[in-house]
Design an enzyme around this catalytic site. Structure first.
Site, PDB file in Angstrom:
ATOM      1  CG  ASP A   7      -1.684   1.264   1.417  1.00 17.96           C
ATOM      2  OD1 ASP A   7      -2.357   1.693   0.461  1.00 17.96           O
ATOM      3  OD2 ASP A   7      -1.593   1.858   2.510  1.00 17.96           O
ATOM      4  CG  ASP A   9      -1.458   7.984   0.601  1.00 12.40           C
ATOM      5  OD1 ASP A   9      -0.763   8.989   0.786  1.00 12.40           O
ATOM      6  OD2 ASP A   9      -2.001   7.728  -0.493  1.00 12.40           O
ATOM      7  CB  SER A 236      -6.478   2.102   5.312  1.00 13.79           C
ATOM      8  OG  SER A 236      -5.686   3.145   5.829  1.00 13.79           O
ATOM      9  CG  HIS A 281       9.137 -11.064   8.853  1.00 14.41           C
ATOM     10  ND1 HIS A 281       9.377 -11.589  10.107  1.00 14.41           N
ATOM     11  CD2 HIS A 281       8.052 -11.748   8.376  1.00 14.41           C
ATOM     12  CE1 HIS A 281       8.491 -12.529  10.375  1.00 14.41           C
ATOM     13  NE2 HIS A 281       7.682 -12.639   9.337  1.00 14.41           N
TER      14      HIS A 281
END
Length: 284
Positions: A7, A9, A236, A281
């Site tokens: 993503d 923002d 989000s 990771h």
């Protein structure tokens, strides 16, 4: 790991709306390992390229919450525009309810001529109701909204619907929760639409067959990659579809609770290079 969807923002971008050098290095590291990287955002693809202009990054772009997919060279690979009748009904209602809105087509973000005035009226109402209110959060939300590129102002929604251009995404923005709730309840049962939110002050429309998750499936299939070998990072609610679709998922430390609960693990804050931490990771 063969594909990582990120993503923009609140995830790849920090609070200064820039991509940190640490995140850039991590993306390049992934690409050097043969991993496909895709930025998956509610923004328009041309706006993402403007963000990339200050870096030397090149990736696939899932734009408009999954309504468009563009190749790394910028050409359109796939698109799912909103049906004309649905775009007309949505925009007519938004103008009637005096919403600030944004419409994404192939080259512009179309927004009403009086849009900023509508938002200023809402800000003034909030100040009048509570003179002691701290408006910093609201002002930051406006700054983020207007940091995009490609705005073109229209006098009426009919300038949009009568132009014949495809409509990929419609974003409605308001500081008034009552207005937001009314909009959500008005359209949430429409079977022809996908309705999502990418921030506290908005809700967004796409075609029912458009979402970040569906776009991720299309891209993985095109690249002949198993979905189990994909990963997604977000913050989000509009990221949930791709977090649920990907074989692996990470939520930013600044993510909403529902995103954290839907992810395999929580990486660092977007101001602390959480994307880089997640990439290492998975790959190290």
């Amino acid at each position: 790991m063969e594909l990582i969807a990120i993503d923009l923002d609140g995830t790849l971008l920090n609070s200064s709306h820039t991509i940190s050098e640490e995140n850039i290095k991590a993306i390049k590291y992934a690409q050097a390992q043969g991993v496909e990287v895709v930025v998956a955002t509610g923004r328009a693809e041309f706006d993402v390229r403007e963000v990339f202009a200050h870096t030397d990054l090149t990736t696939w772009v899932i734009g408009a919450n999954g309504a468009t997919i563009h190749r790394p060279n910028g050409t359109l690979f796939d698109s799912v525009p909103i049906e004309e009748k649905d775009a007309d009904a949505i925009l007519s209602w938004l103008e009637q309810e005096q919403f600030y809105y944004e419409v994404f087509n192939d080259s512009s973000i179309l927004t009403p001529q009086n849009g900023r005035r509508l938002l200023q009226i809402e800000m003034d109402r909030i100040k009048s109701a509570n003179p002691e209110a701290d408006l910093e959060e609201l002002e930051q939300a406006l700054e983020k909204q207007f940091s995009q590129t490609g705005f073109y102002h229209v006098d009426s929604y009919k300038d949009i619907t009568e132009s014949g251009s495809p409509v990929y995404n419609i974003l409605a923005f308001s500081f008034e929760q009552e207005k937001l709730d009314k909009g959500w309840s008005t359209f949430e049962s429409n079977p022809d639409l996908t309705l999502v939110s990418s921030a506290n002050q908005n809700f967004e429309f796409e075609h029912k067959d458009a979402s970040k998750g569906l776009a991720l499936q299309k891209l993985a299939a095109h690249l002949d990659l198993p979905i189990s070998e994909t990963a997604a990072i977000g913050d989000s609610p509009n990221d949930l579809s791709m977090l649920h679709t990907a074989g692996h998922s990470a939520a930013m430390a600044n993510a909403t609770d529902v995103v954290k609960e839907s992810s395999d693990f929580i990486t660092a804050h977007n101001d602390n290079h959480g994307v880089a931490q997640a990439i290492y990771h998975w790959l190290k």
